[in-house]
Design a protein around this motif. Structure first.
Motif, PDB file in Angstrom:
ATOM      1  N   TYR A  87       0.682  -1.389  -0.095  1.00  0.00           N
ATOM      2  CA  TYR A  87      -0.001  -0.250   0.043  1.00  0.00           C
ATOM      3  C   TYR A  87       0.871   1.158  -0.017  1.00  0.00           C
ATOM      4  O   TYR A  87       0.498   2.371  -0.826  1.00  0.00           O
ATOM      5  CB  TYR A  87      -0.927   0.251   1.160  1.00  0.00           C
ATOM      6  CG  TYR A  87      -0.376   0.252   2.503  1.00  0.00           C
ATOM      7  CD1 TYR A  87      -0.363   1.762   3.044  1.00  0.00           C
ATOM      8  CD2 TYR A  87       0.335  -0.526   3.164  1.00  0.00           C
ATOM      9  CE1 TYR A  87       0.379   1.821   4.273  1.00  0.00           C
ATOM     10  CE2 TYR A  87       0.810  -0.456   4.588  1.00  0.00           C
ATOM     11  CZ  TYR A  87       0.692   0.860   5.052  1.00  0.00           C
ATOM     12  OH  TYR A  87       1.436   1.084   6.131  1.00  0.00           O
ATOM     13  N   ALA A  88       1.975   1.093   0.713  1.00  0.00           N
ATOM     14  CA  ALA A  88       2.868   2.448   0.696  1.00  0.00           C
ATOM     15  C   ALA A  88       3.424   2.890  -0.559  1.00  0.00           C
ATOM     16  O   ALA A  88       3.488   3.816  -0.991  1.00  0.00           O
ATOM     17  CB  ALA A  88       4.109   2.054   1.672  1.00  0.00           C
ATOM     18  N   SER A  89       3.638   1.898  -1.480  1.00  0.00           N
ATOM     19  CA  SER A  89       4.091   2.192  -2.989  1.00  0.00           C
ATOM     20  C   SER A  89       2.808   2.888  -3.733  1.00  0.00           C
ATOM     21  O   SER A  89       3.086   3.657  -4.653  1.00  0.00           O
ATOM     22  CB  SER A  89       4.589   0.965  -3.595  1.00  0.00           C
ATOM     23  OG  SER A  89       3.642   0.098  -3.844  1.00  0.00           O
ATOM     24  N   ILE A  90       1.717   2.491  -3.446  1.00  0.00           N
ATOM     25  CA  ILE A  90       0.624   3.436  -4.121  1.00  0.00           C
ATOM     26  C   ILE A  90       0.380   4.693  -3.510  1.00  0.00           C
ATOM     27  O   ILE A  90       0.439   5.785  -4.311  1.00  0.00           O
ATOM     28  CB  ILE A  90      -0.701   2.479  -3.816  1.00  0.00           C
ATOM     29  CG1 ILE A  90      -0.964   1.132  -4.566  1.00  0.00           C
ATOM     30  CG2 ILE A  90      -1.924   3.426  -4.285  1.00  0.00           C
ATOM     31  CD1 ILE A  90      -1.847   0.208  -4.183  1.00  0.00           C
ATOM     32  N   VAL A  91       0.456   4.965  -2.182  1.00  0.00           N
ATOM     33  CA  VAL A  91       0.428   5.979  -1.577  1.00  0.00           C
ATOM     34  C   VAL A  91       1.337   7.016  -1.598  1.00  0.00           C
ATOM     35  O   VAL A  91       1.166   8.124  -1.937  1.00  0.00           O
ATOM     36  CB  VAL A  91       0.006   5.748   0.059  1.00  0.00           C
ATOM     37  CG1 VAL A  91      -0.135   7.150   0.850  1.00  0.00           C
ATOM     38  CG2 VAL A  91      -1.124   5.108   0.280  1.00  0.00           C
ATOM     39  N   ASP A  92       2.631   6.476  -1.591  1.00  0.00           N
ATOM     40  CA  ASP A  92       3.738   7.375  -1.561  1.00  0.00           C
ATOM     41  C   ASP A  92       3.949   7.914  -3.053  1.00  0.00           C
ATOM     42  O   ASP A  92       4.371   9.124  -3.424  1.00  0.00           O
ATOM     43  CB  ASP A  92       5.120   6.432  -1.266  1.00  0.00           C
ATOM     44  CG  ASP A  92       5.033   6.526   0.112  1.00  0.00           C
ATOM     45  OD1 ASP A  92       4.150   6.944   0.918  1.00  0.00           O
ATOM     46  OD2 ASP A  92       5.887   5.565   0.529  1.00  0.00           O
ATOM     47  N   ALA A  93       3.565   7.138  -4.112  1.00  0.00           N
ATOM     48  CA  ALA A  93       3.643   7.694  -5.527  1.00  0.00           C
ATOM     49  C   ALA A  93       2.662   8.756  -5.706  1.00  0.00           C
ATOM     50  O   ALA A  93       2.996   9.675  -6.218  1.00  0.00           O
ATOM     51  CB  ALA A  93       3.242   6.422  -6.577  1.00  0.00           C
ATOM     52  N   ARG A  94       1.360   8.643  -5.274  1.00  0.00           N
ATOM     53  CA  ARG A  94       0.459   9.570  -5.325  1.00  0.00           C
ATOM     54  C   ARG A  94       1.003  10.918  -4.788  1.00  0.00           C
ATOM     55  O   ARG A  94       0.737  11.829  -5.044  1.00  0.00           O
ATOM     56  CB  ARG A  94      -0.770   9.143  -4.715  1.00  0.00           C
ATOM     57  CG  ARG A  94      -2.065  10.025  -4.815  1.00  0.00           C
ATOM     58  CD  ARG A  94      -3.458   9.442  -4.321  1.00  0.00           C
ATOM     59  NE  ARG A  94      -4.473  10.128  -4.454  1.00  0.00           N
ATOM     60  CZ  ARG A  94      -4.536  11.296  -3.286  1.00  0.00           C
ATOM     61  NH1 ARG A  94      -3.844  11.506  -2.453  1.00  0.00           N
ATOM     62  NH2 ARG A  94      -5.698  12.093  -3.731  1.00  0.00           N
ATOM     63  N   SER A  95       1.336  10.533  -3.524  1.00  0.00           N
ATOM     64  CA  SER A  95       1.866  11.800  -2.585  1.00  0.00           C
ATOM     65  C   SER A  95       3.049  12.513  -3.407  1.00  0.00           C
ATOM     66  O   SER A  95       3.041  13.687  -3.445  1.00  0.00           O
ATOM     67  CB  SER A  95       2.303  11.320  -1.199  1.00  0.00           C
ATOM     68  OG  SER A  95       1.342  10.833  -0.541  1.00  0.00           O
ATOM     69  N   VAL A  96       3.742  12.179  -4.196  1.00  0.00           N
ATOM     70  CA  VAL A  96       4.983  12.699  -4.767  1.00  0.00           C
ATOM     71  C   VAL A  96       4.467  13.441  -5.825  1.00  0.00           C
ATOM     72  O   VAL A  96       4.875  14.809  -5.839  1.00  0.00           O
ATOM     73  CB  VAL A  96       5.916  11.919  -5.400  1.00  0.00           C
ATOM     74  CG1 VAL A  96       6.943  12.343  -6.263  1.00  0.00           C
ATOM     75  CG2 VAL A  96       6.602  10.931  -4.424  1.00  0.00           C
ATOM     76  N   PHE A  97       3.676  13.072  -6.554  1.00  0.00           N
ATOM     77  CA  PHE A  97       3.082  13.834  -7.840  1.00  0.00           C
ATOM     78  C   PHE A  97       2.163  15.054  -7.061  1.00  0.00           C
ATOM     79  O   PHE A  97       2.099  16.082  -7.852  1.00  0.00           O
ATOM     80  CB  PHE A  97       2.528  12.989  -8.664  1.00  0.00           C
ATOM     81  CG  PHE A  97       3.143  12.193  -9.553  1.00  0.00           C
ATOM     82  CD1 PHE A  97       4.009  12.879 -10.559  1.00  0.00           C
ATOM     83  CD2 PHE A  97       3.479  10.878  -9.356  1.00  0.00           C
ATOM     84  CE1 PHE A  97       5.148  12.056 -11.184  1.00  0.00           C
ATOM     85  CE2 PHE A  97       4.429  10.087 -10.114  1.00  0.00           C
ATOM     86  CZ  PHE A  97       5.327  10.599 -11.188  1.00  0.00           C
ATOM     87  N   LYS A  98       1.081  14.841  -6.178  1.00  0.00           N
ATOM     88  CA  LYS A  98       0.531  15.646  -5.396  1.00  0.00           C
ATOM     89  C   LYS A  98       1.228  16.803  -4.880  1.00  0.00           C
ATOM     90  O   LYS A  98       0.945  18.042  -5.001  1.00  0.00           O
ATOM     91  CB  LYS A  98      -0.403  15.239  -4.499  1.00  0.00           C
ATOM     92  CG  LYS A  98      -1.507  14.184  -4.840  1.00  0.00           C
ATOM     93  CD  LYS A  98      -2.638  15.051  -5.835  1.00  0.00           C
ATOM     94  CE  LYS A  98      -3.663  14.142  -5.955  1.00  0.00           C
ATOM     95  NZ  LYS A  98      -4.747  14.829  -6.619  1.00  0.00           N
ATOM     96  N   LYS A  99       2.492  16.496  -4.009  1.00  0.00           N
ATOM     97  CA  LYS A  99       3.308  17.524  -3.671  1.00  0.00           C
ATOM     98  C   LYS A  99       3.922  18.195  -4.789  1.00  0.00           C
ATOM     99  O   LYS A  99       4.136  19.497  -4.561  1.00  0.00           O
ATOM    100  CB  LYS A  99       4.305  16.825  -2.960  1.00  0.00           C
ATOM    101  CG  LYS A  99       5.308  17.754  -2.142  1.00  0.00           C
ATOM    102  CD  LYS A  99       4.567  18.391  -1.234  1.00  0.00           C
ATOM    103  CE  LYS A  99       5.308  19.236  -0.172  1.00  0.00           C
ATOM    104  NZ  LYS A  99       4.336  20.198   0.806  1.00  0.00           N
ATOM    105  N   ALA A 100       4.200  17.772  -5.700  1.00  0.00           N
ATOM    106  CA  ALA A 100       4.853  18.354  -6.968  1.00  0.00           C
ATOM    107  C   ALA A 100       3.780  19.673  -7.410  1.00  0.00           C
ATOM    108  O   ALA A 100       4.379  20.762  -7.888  1.00  0.00           O
ATOM    109  CB  ALA A 100       5.305  17.412  -8.209  1.00  0.00           C
TER     110      ALA A 100
END
Length: 117
Positions: free
Chosen positions: A37-50
């Motif tokens: 699950y962290a690989s789904i959440v973290d990938a989403r978070s990186v692009f949202k933060k960008a």
């Protein structure tokens, strides 16, 4: 910690976006059974933060990020985590980048499947 200037950030975002900063890129993150699950959440978070950083600089958001799945909800980590998807896999017409999350605890053998791949 050394400060990274905006020029470097612009170069990185430009590279990810295929050298075009003017057009929003669609990012699809696959919600797969047996996904970490962290690989789904973290990938989403990186692009949202960008997108947040770009907006803070007065620029347009660059990424449309969506979690894609076979059903509206994916339950993983033995029922401990529930991921709500943004779109079903058959609803996607076009995407610029597909992110396949890390998988946990499985060994693929001929004839097995991973989620909707």
């Amino acid at each position: 910690m050394r400060h990274i200037d905006n020029g470097i950030c612009d170069m990185v975002f430009g590279y990810i976006a295929g050298q075009s900063m003017s057009q929003k890129k669609h990012i699809s993150i696959l919600a797969l059974k047996n996904a970490n699950y962290a690989s789904i959440v973290d990938a989403r978070s990186v692009f949202k933060k960008a997108n947040e950083l770009l907006k803070a600089q007065g620029k347009k958001e660059l990424f449309e990020v969506q979690v894609i799945g076979e059903s509206s909800e994916l339950v993983i980590e033995d029922g401990m985590v529930s991921v709500t998807v943004d779109l079903l896999s058959h609803e996607i017409d076009k995407t610029d980048l597909i992110i396949i999350p890390a998988l946990r605890g499985i060994c693929l053998v001929p004839g097995t499947t991973i989620g909707f791949l």
